[in-house]
Design an enzyme around this catalytic site. Structure first.
Site, PDB file in Angstrom:
ATOM      1  CB  SER A 193     -11.331  46.570 -76.420  1.00 33.98           C
ATOM      2  OG  SER A 193     -12.063  46.373 -75.260  1.00 33.98           O
ATOM      3  CG  HIS A 225     -16.454  47.611 -78.764  1.00 30.12           C
ATOM      4  ND1 HIS A 225     -15.575  48.556 -79.242  1.00 30.12           N
ATOM      5  CD2 HIS A 225     -16.131  47.455 -77.451  1.00 30.12           C
ATOM      6  CE1 HIS A 225     -14.773  48.943 -78.272  1.00 30.12           C
ATOM      7  NE2 HIS A 225     -15.092  48.289 -77.178  1.00 30.12           N
ATOM      8  CD  GLU A 267     -16.017  50.521 -82.700  1.00 26.57           C
ATOM      9  OE1 GLU A 267     -15.525  50.037 -81.652  1.00 26.57           O
ATOM     10  OE2 GLU A 267     -15.364  51.250 -83.452  1.00 26.57           O
ATOM     11  CG  ASN A 273     -10.356  51.052 -78.086  1.00 24.28           C
ATOM     12  OD1 ASN A 273     -10.317  51.920 -77.206  1.00 24.28           O
ATOM     13  ND2 ASN A 273     -11.048  49.940 -77.932  1.00 24.28           N
TER      14      ASN A 273
HETATM   15  P1  NAD Z   1     -13.399  41.398 -66.651  1.00 26.90           P
HETATM   16  O1  NAD Z   1     -12.029  40.969 -66.303  1.00 26.90           O
HETATM   17  O2  NAD Z   1     -14.126  42.338 -65.742  1.00 26.90           O
HETATM   18  O3  NAD Z   1     -14.346  40.103 -66.825  1.00 26.90           O
HETATM   19  C1  NAD Z   1     -13.972  38.994 -67.601  1.00 26.90           C
HETATM   20  C2  NAD Z   1     -14.731  37.783 -67.068  1.00 26.90           C
HETATM   21  O4  NAD Z   1     -14.495  36.685 -67.971  1.00 26.90           O
HETATM   22  C3  NAD Z   1     -14.281  37.325 -65.676  1.00 26.90           C
HETATM   23  O5  NAD Z   1     -15.399  37.284 -64.809  1.00 26.90           O
HETATM   24  C4  NAD Z   1     -13.720  35.925 -65.934  1.00 26.90           C
HETATM   25  O6  NAD Z   1     -13.982  35.023 -64.848  1.00 26.90           O
HETATM   26  C5  NAD Z   1     -14.485  35.515 -67.180  1.00 26.90           C
HETATM   27  N1  NAD Z   1     -13.868  34.416 -67.928  1.00 26.90           N
HETATM   28  C6  NAD Z   1     -12.557  34.189 -68.163  1.00 26.90           C
HETATM   29  N2  NAD Z   1     -12.414  33.068 -68.884  1.00 26.90           N
HETATM   30  C7  NAD Z   1     -13.657  32.576 -69.129  1.00 26.90           C
HETATM   31  C8  NAD Z   1     -14.155  31.425 -69.827  1.00 26.90           C
HETATM   32  N3  NAD Z   1     -13.345  30.560 -70.419  1.00 26.90           N
HETATM   33  N4  NAD Z   1     -15.484  31.243 -69.846  1.00 26.90           N
HETATM   34  C9  NAD Z   1     -16.328  32.102 -69.236  1.00 26.90           C
HETATM   35  N5  NAD Z   1     -15.912  33.202 -68.553  1.00 26.90           N
HETATM   36  C10 NAD Z   1     -14.584  33.429 -68.510  1.00 26.90           C
HETATM   37  O7  NAD Z   1     -13.304  42.001 -68.128  1.00 26.90           O
HETATM   38  P2  NAD Z   1     -14.215  43.145 -68.795  1.00 26.90           P
HETATM   39  O8  NAD Z   1     -13.620  44.466 -68.494  1.00 26.90           O
HETATM   40  O9  NAD Z   1     -15.637  42.856 -68.495  1.00 26.90           O
HETATM   41  O10 NAD Z   1     -13.907  42.873 -70.356  1.00 26.90           O
HETATM   42  C11 NAD Z   1     -14.548  41.831 -71.051  1.00 26.90           C
HETATM   43  C12 NAD Z   1     -14.416  42.081 -72.542  1.00 26.90           C
HETATM   44  O11 NAD Z   1     -15.028  43.334 -72.872  1.00 26.90           O
HETATM   45  C13 NAD Z   1     -12.967  42.180 -73.048  1.00 26.90           C
HETATM   46  O12 NAD Z   1     -12.895  41.617 -74.333  1.00 26.90           O
HETATM   47  C14 NAD Z   1     -12.732  43.687 -73.095  1.00 26.90           C
HETATM   48  O13 NAD Z   1     -11.747  44.058 -74.039  1.00 26.90           O
HETATM   49  C15 NAD Z   1     -14.090  44.173 -73.535  1.00 26.90           C
HETATM   50  N6  NAD Z   1     -14.400  45.576 -73.193  1.00 26.90           N
HETATM   51  C16 NAD Z   1     -14.095  46.082 -71.957  1.00 26.90           C
HETATM   52  C17 NAD Z   1     -14.435  47.396 -71.663  1.00 26.90           C
HETATM   53  C18 NAD Z   1     -14.144  47.985 -70.290  1.00 26.90           C
HETATM   54  O14 NAD Z   1     -14.222  49.219 -70.137  1.00 26.90           O
HETATM   55  N7  NAD Z   1     -13.875  47.178 -69.280  1.00 26.90           N
HETATM   56  C19 NAD Z   1     -15.083  48.193 -72.608  1.00 26.90           C
HETATM   57  C20 NAD Z   1     -15.414  47.646 -73.851  1.00 26.90           C
HETATM   58  C21 NAD Z   1     -15.060  46.321 -74.139  1.00 26.90           C
END
Ligand code: NAD
Length: 296
Positions: free
Chosen positions: A119, A140, A152, A190
Site C-alpha cells: 500500500s 496494488h 493501481e 493513499n
Molecule cells: P494480512 O495480514 O491479512 O495477510 C498477510 C499474510 O502474509 C499473512 O497470512 C501472513 O501469514 C503472511 N506472511 C507473513 N510473512 C510471510 C512470508 N515471509 N512468506 C509468506 N507469507 C507471509 O495482510 P493484508 O491485509 O492481506 O495485506 C497484505 C498486503 O496488501 C500489504 O502489503 C498491504 O499493505 C497490502 N494491501 C492491503 C489492503 C487491505 O485493505 N487490507 C489493501 C491494499 C493493499
C-alpha cells in the site's frame, strides 16, 4: 505470456488476488508461511465463489475450474520456482518485504516479473534488493479484490516499459481497470485518501463536529459510499497511521503529520473493526454502526 503466477501471503489480499487470477484461468500457487492461513484462505475463496454463484455471476462449473487452478505451498522458494509472475501480498512491513524479495529473486526463474501489492512501501527500495530491478513493479489491488475494479500499477525507478505493459494487459484480462502511476510516497490512492481521513480525524479532535456528522457530510454531500471515519475503522487505524508516517517521512511536509488523536487511538489498541472498536463499536454479529462511547 504470463500463465503461471505465485501469490505470496494468503491473508485478506492474497486470497482475493489468488481468487481473481484463478477465475480468469491462470495457474496460481498461493504461498504462506502459516499453513493454517492457507487452509483459511481456501475456505474464504470457496465461500466467495459460492456468493458469486448465488448472485448468478458464475456457474458451479466455473467455480470447480477456478479452484482446480489453485495450489498451495508453505515454502516460498519452492512455491516460486516455476512462476512467470510473483505477486507479493505479505504483511506490510518493510524489512519483511525486503527479505522476501531477496529470497524470491534467488529462487524465481530469470525473466519472472516480481510485483508487490504494498500500500505504501517504495517499489524502488524493494527493487533495489534484487538483481532484476527492471522486472519489479507495484500491482496494488483494492480490498475486496474480487469486487473492486481498480489496480493501481506503480512503476519503480527502474521498471521496464514492457513489464508495465504486461501488467496492464494482465489486469485487463482480470476484468480490472489498470491505472499507471509513478513511485512516490503513497502513490496516488493513499496520497489522496489518507490526508482526507487524517483531516476528518483532526475535525473530530478539534471538536468541529461529531463522528456521525463528519461521516454524514461526506456520504450525503460528496456521494462517498462510506464516511472517512468509518472507512478508517475498516482499513485499520494502525494501517492508516503507518501510511501517514510514510507520507510524512517521505515528503518531509508537516501537512501529512498524523493527528494526535489517531496516534492515541492506535497506542490504546482501538484499531477499528478488527479490534471491535475505533470511531464506532462493532458488536459481534451486528451490522449496526454505534458511535464509540468515547465520542458520544
Ligand atoms: P494480512 O495480514 O491479512 O495477510 C498477510 C499474510 O502474509 C499473512 O497470512 C501472513 O501469514 C503472511 N506472511 C507473513 N510473512 C510471510 C512470508 N515471509 N512468506 C509468506 N507469507 C507471509 O495482510 P493484508 O491485509 O492481506 O495485506 C497484505 C498486503 O496488501 C500489504 O502489503 C498491504 O499493505 C497490502 N494491501 C492491503 C489492503 C487491505 O485493505 N487490507 C489493501 C491494499 C493493499
Amino acid at each position: 505470456m504470463v500463465q503461471t503466477i505465485s501469490v505470496i501471503g494468503a491473508g485478506t489480499m492474497g486470497n482475493g488476488i489468488a481468487h481473481v487470477f484463478a477465475q480468469s484461468g491462470y495457474k496460481v500457487t498461493l504461498i504462506d508461511v502459516n499453513a493454517a492461513q492457507l487452509e483459511k484462505a481456501l475456505q474464504t475463496i470457496t465461500k466467495n465463489f459460492d456468493r458469486q454463484i448465488a448472485k448468478g455471476s458464475i456457474t458451479e462449473d466455473a467455480k470447480a475450474k477456478a479452484l482446480a487452478n489453485i495450489a498451495t505451498a508453505t515454502d516460498v522458494a519452492a512455491g516460486v520456482k516455476n512462476a512467470q509472475l510473483v505477486v507479493e501480498a505479505a504483511t506490510e512491513n518493510t524489512e519483511l518485504k525486503l527479505k522476501i524479495f531477496k529470497q524470491v529473486d534467488e529462487a524465481a526463474p530469470a525473466g519472472c516479473i516480481l510485483a508487490t501489492n504494498t500500500s505504501s512501501i517504495s517499489i524502488t527500495k524493494i527493487a533495489a534488493v534484487t538483481k532484476r530491478p527492471e522486472l519489479v513493479i507495484g500491482m496494488h489491488f483494492m480490498n475486496p479484490v474480487p469486487v473492486m475494479k481498480l489496480v493501481e500499477i506503480i512503476n519503480g525507478y527502474a521498471t521496464k516499459k514492457e513489464v508495465t505493459n504486461t501488467i496492464v494487459e494482465l489486469s485487463k484480462n482480470l476484468g480490472k481497470v489498470p491505472c499507471v502511476v509513478n513511485d512516490y510516497p503513497g502513490f496516488i490512492a493513499n496520497r489522496i485518501l489518507m490526508p482526507m481521513i487524517n483531516e476528518a480525524i483532526y475535525s473530530l479532535y478539534e471538536g468541529v463536529a461529531g463522528v456521525e456528522e463528519i461521516d454524514t457530510v461526506m456520504k450525503l454531500g460528496m456521494a462517498h459510499p462510506m464516511g472517512p471515519l468509518q472507512l478508517a475503522d475498516f482499513i485499520g487505524l494502525d494501517v492508516c497511521l503507518a501510511i501517514l508516517n510514510v507520507l510524512h517521512d517521505g515528503f518531509g511536509n508537516p501537512k501529512y503529520a498524523p493527528c494526535p488523536l489517531l496516534v492515541n487511538m492506535v497506542t490504546a489498541g482501538k484499531l477499528g473493526v478488527k479490534a471491535g472498536e475505533g470511531f464506532y463499536t462493532y458488536a459481534a454479529g451486528s451490522k449496526e454502526l454505534v458511535v464509540s462511547g468515547r465520542f458520544r
